[in-house]
Design an enzyme around this catalytic site. Sequence first.
Site, PDB file in Angstrom:
ATOM      1  N   GLU A  49      -6.353  17.959   1.752  1.00  0.00           N
ATOM      2  CA  GLU A  49      -7.332  16.859   1.737  1.00  0.00           C
ATOM      3  C   GLU A  49      -6.655  15.513   1.978  1.00  0.00           C
ATOM      4  OE1 GLU A  49      -8.730  20.298  -0.671  1.00  0.00           O
ATOM      5  OE2 GLU A  49      -6.897  19.080  -0.662  1.00  0.00           O
TER       6      GLU A  49
ATOM      7  N   HIS B 251      -5.511   6.413   7.531  1.00  0.00           N
ATOM      8  CA  HIS B 251      -4.847   5.503   6.612  1.00  0.00           C
ATOM      9  C   HIS B 251      -3.350   5.521   6.900  1.00  0.00           C
ATOM     10  CE1 HIS B 251      -8.061   5.052   3.301  1.00  0.00           C
ATOM     11  NE2 HIS B 251      -8.638   5.471   4.409  1.00  0.00           N
TER      12      HIS B 251
ATOM     13  N   GLU C 265       0.834   5.778   0.475  1.00  0.00           N
ATOM     14  CA  GLU C 265       0.147   7.041   0.735  1.00  0.00           C
ATOM     15  C   GLU C 265       0.824   8.098  -0.128  1.00  0.00           C
ATOM     16  OE1 GLU C 265      -2.562   7.072   2.319  1.00  0.00           O
ATOM     17  OE2 GLU C 265      -2.427   5.136   3.350  1.00  0.00           O
TER      18      GLU C 265
ATOM     19  N   ASP D  34       0.853  -1.183   0.000  1.00  0.00           N
ATOM     20  CA  ASP D  34       0.000   0.000   0.000  1.00  0.00           C
ATOM     21  C   ASP D  34       0.892   1.238   0.000  1.00  0.00           C
ATOM     22  OD1 ASP D  34      -2.683   1.192   0.137  1.00  0.00           O
ATOM     23  OD2 ASP D  34      -2.014   1.970   2.058  1.00  0.00           O
TER      24      ASP D  34
ATOM     25  N   ASP E 135      -2.284  -0.573   6.606  1.00  0.00           N
ATOM     26  CA  ASP E 135      -3.257  -1.021   5.610  1.00  0.00           C
ATOM     27  C   ASP E 135      -2.780  -2.272   4.889  1.00  0.00           C
ATOM     28  OD1 ASP E 135      -4.761   1.096   6.383  1.00  0.00           O
ATOM     29  OD2 ASP E 135      -4.684   2.183   4.490  1.00  0.00           O
TER      30      ASP E 135
END
Length: 242
Positions: free
Chosen positions: A52, A153, A9, A7, A158
Amino acid sequence: MRQIILDTETTGLEPENGHRIIEIGCYEVEQRRPTGRRFHEYINPDRAVDPEAVEVHGITDRFLMDKPRFADIARSFLDFVADAELIIHNALFDVGFLDSELGRLGTDWGRIADHCRVTDSLTLARRRHPGQRNSLDALCRRYAIDNSGRSLHGALLDAEILAEVYLAMTGGQVTLHLGAREEDGPAQRIESDQPVSADRPRLRVVEPTAAEIAAHASWLDQLDRESDGRCVWRALDGEARG
């Protein structure tokens, strides 16, 4: 079978608009068992993180200031995932960012598909559960997997959660280990003082009928279709015959 649950980010949603990776988390599974090996890095993207995005993962510009650049960790990352099957939820997103980062380093680095195979667990979930929500949180609820620590997250967290979801979704045991691993210590022997008689009757060997063999092959065909050609029984049977 070596699999890497991965995963990332990022600073935002579009690598084509200059957004970058800021965290990579990888969790290794081999023969459907977690090995304990992980790859985890925070990365300085040399650009601001969208507000965001910070709301999603909580990773700020200040936190990333002293972290390595992608170029600094690229070789160790590729060495970790080399020749494995990457399991990624919504793989188009993460692979798009990884390919973009590799592209910045030059054509000699290739693309992710040049280093390993990619399987999208979201695509697999949609086939298993058509018409239902198949986000990671929804799958955790469906398979009774604890994700209570996931308030934000995080790539490594994750990846570890996705590993449990993937093993449950593809029909494997998640927590029950039938074979002892080396780090668990030697397996216990169960001994008995009851002698085994040499005059005991021979065990009966029951051979399958042609119809049973055909039914078994048909069942494996179905497993192959539902697992995109990754039927473990057939893989192990092929190794035994080889």
